[in-house]
Design a protein around this motif. Structure first.
Motif, PDB file in Angstrom:
ATOM      1  N   THR A 193      -1.993 -15.416  44.512  1.00 24.79           N
ATOM      2  CA  THR A 193      -3.130 -14.467  44.513  1.00 24.79           C
ATOM      3  C   THR A 193      -2.583 -13.207  44.009  1.00 24.79           C
ATOM      4  OG1 THR A 193      -2.919 -13.820  46.703  1.00 24.79           O
ATOM      5  CG2 THR A 193      -4.290 -15.655  46.347  1.00 24.79           C
ATOM      6  N   LEU A 211      -3.873 -16.887  40.403  1.00 20.06           N
ATOM      7  CA  LEU A 211      -5.308 -16.410  40.342  1.00 20.06           C
ATOM      8  C   LEU A 211      -5.324 -14.884  39.971  1.00 20.06           C
ATOM      9  CD1 LEU A 211      -6.689 -18.073  43.333  1.00 20.06           C
ATOM     10  CD2 LEU A 211      -7.947 -18.295  41.330  1.00 20.06           C
ATOM     11  N   ALA A 212      -5.849 -14.711  38.818  1.00 22.29           N
ATOM     12  CA  ALA A 212      -5.847 -13.165  38.513  1.00 22.29           C
ATOM     13  C   ALA A 212      -6.713 -13.085  37.144  1.00 22.29           C
ATOM     14  CB  ALA A 212      -4.212 -12.812  38.107  1.00 22.29           C
ATOM     15  N   LEU A 227     -10.120 -15.049  37.133  1.00 23.19           N
ATOM     16  CA  LEU A 227     -11.116 -14.486  38.166  1.00 23.19           C
ATOM     17  C   LEU A 227     -12.276 -14.069  37.280  1.00 23.19           C
ATOM     18  CD1 LEU A 227      -8.946 -12.125  40.389  1.00 23.19           C
ATOM     19  CD2 LEU A 227      -9.612 -14.127  40.931  1.00 23.19           C
ATOM     20  N   THR A 275      -9.531  -8.885  43.785  1.00 22.16           N
ATOM     21  CA  THR A 275      -8.607  -8.822  44.823  1.00 22.16           C
ATOM     22  C   THR A 275      -9.082  -9.710  45.723  1.00 22.16           C
ATOM     23  OG1 THR A 275      -7.534  -6.920  44.368  1.00 22.16           O
ATOM     24  CG2 THR A 275      -7.012  -8.077  46.555  1.00 22.16           C
ATOM     25  N   ALA A 280      -9.708 -13.535  44.581  1.00 24.12           N
ATOM     26  CA  ALA A 280      -8.327 -14.306  44.453  1.00 24.12           C
ATOM     27  C   ALA A 280      -8.196 -14.890  45.878  1.00 24.12           C
ATOM     28  CB  ALA A 280      -7.192 -13.566  44.024  1.00 24.12           C
TER      29      ALA A 280
END
Length: 350
Positions: A13, A42-43, A83, A102, A105
């Motif tokens: 994340t 995950l971004a 995302l 944030t 994620a």
């Protein structure tokens, strides 16, 4: 994904975009560790590309539709599960608009872990103040993960912080509380719960057949049988005796001033400490750049580097990635141990 093991991928994340999370992810990409350990990120891909440009690096990103596409990625690409919420690249400057991404994620990595779609998650540091400003209602990262997992399983779960380094692993029983509150918060039940979780997870997530726990005393010299405070005799010792009756290899209360030398460390697998600094001072002194923060007590694997967002060095290309790299490697080792434990449990039922 590592082709010779067949393990599921790990999710990373992004953490706080204004912090060093993106820098660390890019460093892991350049090192080849992502491919070696079977990870994806995950971004927001555009945010990562922008950060790479700031760092003077070329970044080849391949976007995924699901984690099972990680195997199909070319060797030189960074696999990213995009995302929904976009994020900006402003090193060292908190942007409230980044908070939703944030949290997204973390939510998605946790859900994928609980669904069995990934082997576990490695979390880059978050900035709690930035999340509080957008309505985040939890004390911290770990507590939020425990909330998500508790909701999923339908019962309250107790997260336990394990600081794991090359030469020492420590667990603080009480964590982010003022020192004056520790004696009031420390109970026999809390020590028992913590130690049971540690013993269980050392077996299932680390492959230790009979984990050895050294339980520190609260007071100097472990209280000297009541001469220096009564907590060790009234709380710590009874807890250790109950653990031993349950078949857990525990000893204590052990004087904290003698339990961290090299000879003593060979006699146990994890030191159970009574408060934050009793655990973190020796852990960070011995291996400041290699210690990994691991969350036990949850039905998922979660590791993270043992440091914060480091706004002052973000985007400068000088952040040391050692702890982040160690967190990724540790998550892969834990995932393999968990798979062996699951296979053994299944075999025993047939």
């Amino acid at each position: 994904m590592t082709p010779d093991t067949g393990d599921l991928p790990l999710a990373i994340t992004v953490g706080e975009p204004a912090g060093i999370g993106p820098d660390l992810i890019i460093s892991v990409y350049k090192s080849g560790l992502l491919r070696e350990t079977g990870c994806f990120v995950l971004a927001d891909p555009d945010m990562l590309k922008s950060r790479a440009e700031r760092l003077g690096m070329a970044l080849d990103i391949v976007t995924l539709r699901s984690p099972d596409e990680v195997d199909a990625c070319t060797a030189g690409a960074l696999p990213v599960l995009p995302l929904v919420n976009r994020q900006s690249d402003r090193p060292g400057e908190i942007d409230p608009a980044n908070g939703a991404g944030t949290i997204e994620a973390i939510d998605r990595a946790t859900a994928l872990s609980l669904d069995g779609a990934i082997a576990g998650m490695v979390t880059a540091p978050i900035e709690k103040k930035a999340l509080y400003d957008v309505g985040f209602g939890h004390p911290g990262h770990t507590e939020y993960l425990a909330h998500l997992c508790s909701e999923a399983v339908g019962r309250p779960l107790v997260p336990v912080m394990l600081l794991a380094g090359p030469d020492l692993s420590c667990v603080p029983v009480t964590i982010h509380v003022p020192l004056e509150q520790v004696p009031r918060l420390l109970t026999e039940d809390l020590i028992l719960t913590t130690c049971r979780i540690v013993a269980h997870d050392l077996k299932t997530k680390f492959g230790l057949t009979r984990p050895r726990l050294a339980v520190a005393g609260l007071n100097p010299h472990a209280g000297e049988r009541g001469a220096i405070g009564l907590e060790d005799e009234r709380i710590v010792r009874p807890a250790v005796e109950k653990l031993r009756v349950e078949g857990i290899d525990a000893k204590g209360p052990v004087p904290a001033d003698t339990m961290f030398n090299a000879r003593a460390r060979k006699t146990y697998d994890v030191a159970i400490c009574m408060y934050h600094d009793q655990a973190l001072i020796p852990a960070k002194t011995l291996a400041f750049d290699e210690t990994v923060n691991i969350t036990l007590g949850l039905p998922i694997i979660r590791t993270s580097p043992d440091h914060g967002t480091a706004f002052d060095i973000t985007g400068k290309g000088i952040a040391r990635p050692d702890s982040f790299h160690a967190a990724i490697r540790k998550a892969r080792v834990m995932a393999s141990a968990q798979a062996r434990a699951d296979d053994a449990a299944m075999a025993s039922r047939h």
